[in-house]
Design a protein around this motif. Sequence first.
Motif, PDB file in Angstrom:
ATOM      1  N   ILE A   1      62.488 -46.421  82.679  1.00 47.84           N
ATOM      2  CA  ILE A   1      61.545 -47.334  83.261  1.00 47.84           C
ATOM      3  C   ILE A   1      62.178 -48.795  83.177  1.00 47.84           C
ATOM      4  O   ILE A   1      62.045 -49.558  84.212  1.00 47.84           O
ATOM      5  N   GLN A   2      62.219 -49.313  82.117  1.00 46.91           N
ATOM      6  CA  GLN A   2      62.785 -50.479  81.705  1.00 46.91           C
ATOM      7  C   GLN A   2      64.195 -50.950  82.530  1.00 46.91           C
ATOM      8  O   GLN A   2      64.217 -51.990  82.927  1.00 46.91           O
ATOM      9  N   SER A   3      64.992 -49.905  83.006  1.00 49.60           N
ATOM     10  CA  SER A   3      66.378 -50.397  83.439  1.00 49.60           C
ATOM     11  C   SER A   3      66.070 -50.504  85.044  1.00 49.60           C
ATOM     12  O   SER A   3      66.577 -51.176  85.731  1.00 49.60           O
ATOM     13  N   HIS A   4      65.031 -49.782  85.624  1.00 49.97           N
ATOM     14  CA  HIS A   4      64.603 -50.133  86.973  1.00 49.97           C
ATOM     15  C   HIS A   4      63.537 -51.210  87.012  1.00 49.97           C
ATOM     16  O   HIS A   4      63.173 -51.381  88.151  1.00 49.97           O
ATOM     17  N   ALA A   5      63.066 -51.873  86.188  1.00 52.41           N
ATOM     18  CA  ALA A   5      62.124 -52.950  86.228  1.00 52.41           C
ATOM     19  C   ALA A   5      62.614 -54.023  86.968  1.00 52.41           C
ATOM     20  O   ALA A   5      64.151 -54.300  86.559  1.00 52.41           O
ATOM     21  N   PRO A   6      62.017 -54.776  87.597  1.00 50.64           N
ATOM     22  CA  PRO A   6      62.650 -55.938  88.364  1.00 50.64           C
ATOM     23  C   PRO A   6      62.805 -56.917  87.190  1.00 50.64           C
ATOM     24  O   PRO A   6      62.111 -57.197  86.222  1.00 50.64           O
ATOM     25  N   ASN A   7      63.794 -57.762  87.454  1.00 53.46           N
ATOM     26  CA  ASN A   7      63.988 -58.792  86.654  1.00 53.46           C
ATOM     27  C   ASN A   7      63.127 -60.246  87.079  1.00 53.46           C
ATOM     28  O   ASN A   7      62.166 -60.081  88.190  1.00 53.46           O
ATOM     29  N   ALA A   8      63.357 -61.243  86.406  1.00 51.49           N
ATOM     30  CA  ALA A   8      62.205 -62.412  86.893  1.00 51.49           C
ATOM     31  C   ALA A   8      62.505 -62.912  88.179  1.00 51.49           C
ATOM     32  O   ALA A   8      61.794 -63.255  88.886  1.00 51.49           O
ATOM     33  N   THR A   9      63.862 -62.955  88.557  1.00 53.02           N
ATOM     34  CA  THR A   9      64.308 -63.693  90.027  1.00 53.02           C
ATOM     35  C   THR A   9      63.691 -62.654  90.975  1.00 53.02           C
ATOM     36  O   THR A   9      63.218 -63.089  92.244  1.00 53.02           O
ATOM     37  N   GLN A  10      63.746 -61.481  90.662  1.00 53.16           N
ATOM     38  CA  GLN A  10      63.188 -60.376  91.915  1.00 53.16           C
ATOM     39  C   GLN A  10      61.630 -60.518  91.989  1.00 53.16           C
ATOM     40  O   GLN A  10      61.226 -60.388  92.939  1.00 53.16           O
ATOM     41  N   LEU A  11      61.165 -60.506  90.759  1.00 52.38           N
ATOM     42  CA  LEU A  11      59.719 -60.888  90.602  1.00 52.38           C
ATOM     43  C   LEU A  11      59.307 -62.143  91.383  1.00 52.38           C
ATOM     44  O   LEU A  11      58.054 -61.984  92.155  1.00 52.38           O
ATOM     45  N   VAL A  12      59.868 -63.233  91.169  1.00 55.72           N
ATOM     46  CA  VAL A  12      59.451 -64.351  91.880  1.00 55.72           C
ATOM     47  C   VAL A  12      59.679 -64.334  93.197  1.00 55.72           C
ATOM     48  O   VAL A  12      58.915 -64.611  94.269  1.00 55.72           O
ATOM     49  N   GLY A  13      60.872 -63.776  93.720  1.00 56.84           N
ATOM     50  CA  GLY A  13      60.942 -63.289  95.234  1.00 56.84           C
ATOM     51  C   GLY A  13      60.072 -62.652  95.675  1.00 56.84           C
ATOM     52  O   GLY A  13      59.702 -62.912  96.807  1.00 56.84           O
ATOM     53  N   PHE A  14      59.480 -61.391  94.969  1.00 60.10           N
ATOM     54  CA  PHE A  14      58.426 -60.756  95.749  1.00 60.10           C
ATOM     55  C   PHE A  14      57.028 -61.505  95.811  1.00 60.10           C
ATOM     56  O   PHE A  14      56.255 -61.358  96.704  1.00 60.10           O
ATOM     57  N   LEU A  15      56.928 -62.514  94.722  1.00 60.98           N
ATOM     58  CA  LEU A  15      55.620 -63.224  94.790  1.00 60.98           C
ATOM     59  C   LEU A  15      55.714 -64.317  95.920  1.00 60.98           C
ATOM     60  O   LEU A  15      54.762 -64.478  96.588  1.00 60.98           O
ATOM     61  N   ILE A  16      56.809 -64.953  96.162  1.00 58.82           N
ATOM     62  CA  ILE A  16      56.990 -65.647  97.283  1.00 58.82           C
ATOM     63  C   ILE A  16      56.789 -64.956  98.427  1.00 58.82           C
ATOM     64  O   ILE A  16      56.235 -65.314  99.518  1.00 58.82           O
TER      65      ILE A  16
END
Length: 159
Positions: free
Chosen positions: A29-44
């Motif tokens: 699960i952790q290997s497929h979890a988004p990193n911080a950049t992907q999370l910020v991009g998704f939030l934007i």
Amino acid sequence: MAEGNATQQQRASRTNCTAAPASTFLQKIQSHAPNATQLVGFLILLFVSASILLILASTVFGFIFFMPLIMVSSPVWFPLCAVLLLTAAGFLSACGLGVAAAAGSTWMYRYFRGMHPPGSDRVDSARTRIYDTASHVKDYAIEYGGYLQSKVKDAAPGA
């Protein structure tokens, strides 16, 4: 006490057996979890999409709410919008022509000062072609000019 130790050992052996599959599952699960950049991009992306949806919804509701007022006052709006459109078009045209005149005069200043602005080689080649054509026409006129004058004298002997 011996029973308590046996129970604790059984629990420990159970947790050791189940801990390995659970830890591998968590690692997957952790290997497929988004990193911080992907999370910020998704939030934007989410923020921009929600903003666009809010703007569209408010525009539709605004049209629904203000349509009677727009319909009643449309005889005033149409001439006003036409005048504003023509004024804006005239202003933008004047600004565009002013910018074009400034650019052209800057180019001519640089050309006549010998600074070789972009395109000056084409102007020079056109100038030499015009000069060559004019000299050919002049030579042709000198060569055949006497012939035409003699024909004019034949047509009008008194001239």
